[in-house]
Design a protein around this motif. Structure first.
Motif, PDB file in Angstrom:
ATOM      1  N   TYR A  85       0.844  -1.332  -0.035  1.00 34.11           N
ATOM      2  CA  TYR A  85      -0.167   0.068  -0.180  1.00 34.11           C
ATOM      3  C   TYR A  85       0.879   1.322   0.255  1.00 34.11           C
ATOM      4  O   TYR A  85       1.787   1.126   0.658  1.00 34.11           O
ATOM      5  N   LYS A  86       0.391   2.265  -0.735  1.00 33.77           N
ATOM      6  CA  LYS A  86       1.045   3.670  -0.526  1.00 33.77           C
ATOM      7  C   LYS A  86      -0.104   4.744  -0.539  1.00 33.77           C
ATOM      8  O   LYS A  86      -0.802   4.713  -1.455  1.00 33.77           O
ATOM      9  N   ASP A  87      -0.191   5.164   0.682  1.00 36.98           N
ATOM     10  CA  ASP A  87      -1.316   6.267   0.792  1.00 36.98           C
ATOM     11  C   ASP A  87      -1.160   7.408   0.130  1.00 36.98           C
ATOM     12  O   ASP A  87       0.164   7.718  -0.147  1.00 36.98           O
ATOM     13  N   ASP A  88      -2.003   8.372   0.028  1.00 34.87           N
ATOM     14  CA  ASP A  88      -1.918   9.598  -0.860  1.00 34.87           C
ATOM     15  C   ASP A  88      -0.964  10.550  -0.088  1.00 34.87           C
ATOM     16  O   ASP A  88      -0.369  11.577  -0.677  1.00 34.87           O
ATOM     17  N   THR A  89      -0.527  10.485   1.057  1.00 34.11           N
ATOM     18  CA  THR A  89       0.429  11.205   1.537  1.00 34.11           C
ATOM     19  C   THR A  89       1.991  10.673   1.647  1.00 34.11           C
ATOM     20  O   THR A  89       2.789  11.338   2.095  1.00 34.11           O
ATOM     21  N   GLY A  90       2.021   9.395   1.080  1.00 35.99           N
ATOM     22  CA  GLY A  90       3.228   8.932   0.927  1.00 35.99           C
ATOM     23  C   GLY A  90       3.616   7.571   2.046  1.00 35.99           C
ATOM     24  O   GLY A  90       4.574   6.958   1.704  1.00 35.99           O
ATOM     25  N   PHE A  91       2.637   7.356   3.059  1.00 36.35           N
ATOM     26  CA  PHE A  91       2.937   6.472   3.928  1.00 36.35           C
ATOM     27  C   PHE A  91       2.873   5.130   3.327  1.00 36.35           C
ATOM     28  O   PHE A  91       1.878   4.946   2.285  1.00 36.35           O
TER      29      PHE A  91
END
Length: 112
Positions: A85-91
């Motif tokens: 997973y890569k969320d839209d904040t970069g996490f």
């Protein structure tokens, strides 16, 4: 003579750019097609229904937590039985599918 060389160089550069862009676009379409057909796309939830991962067919996900329907959003990639997973904040985070269960960040999610 120099003018002809310049035009030929510019034409080659334009051709190379278009060819590269076309290949890149095909790779994105192939990935989206793969995710659309992937058996793990769909809704995954914890036993208490507090955490809900919706793996969308376009390679994006939406994670709901309690009453927050869009607590996290981003992209996901599945390789075999592993998910990244890569969320839209970069996490970034990951998990594994085993025997119809998604194990992710200490959580156990089952398909709904």
């Amino acid at each position: 003579m120099a003018d002809r060389y310049l035009r030929a160089s510019l034409a080659f550069a334009a051709f190379t750019f278009v060819a590269t862009f076309t290949v890149f676009a095909h790779e994105i379409n192939d990935q989206e097609k793969t995710m659309t057909e992937h058996p793990y796309a769909g809704m995954w939830v914890t036993e208490d229904n507090h955490i809900r991962h919706e793996l969308l067919p376009n390679g994006r996900y939406v994670e709901a937590r309690g009453t927050r329907e869009k607590a996290y959003e981003g992209r996901y990639w599945v390789t075999g039985d592993h998910i990244d997973y890569k969320d839209d904040t970069g996490f970034t985070a990951d998990g594994d599918f085993r025997d119809g269960v998604l194990y992710h960040a200490g959580m156990v999610l089952r398909r709904r």
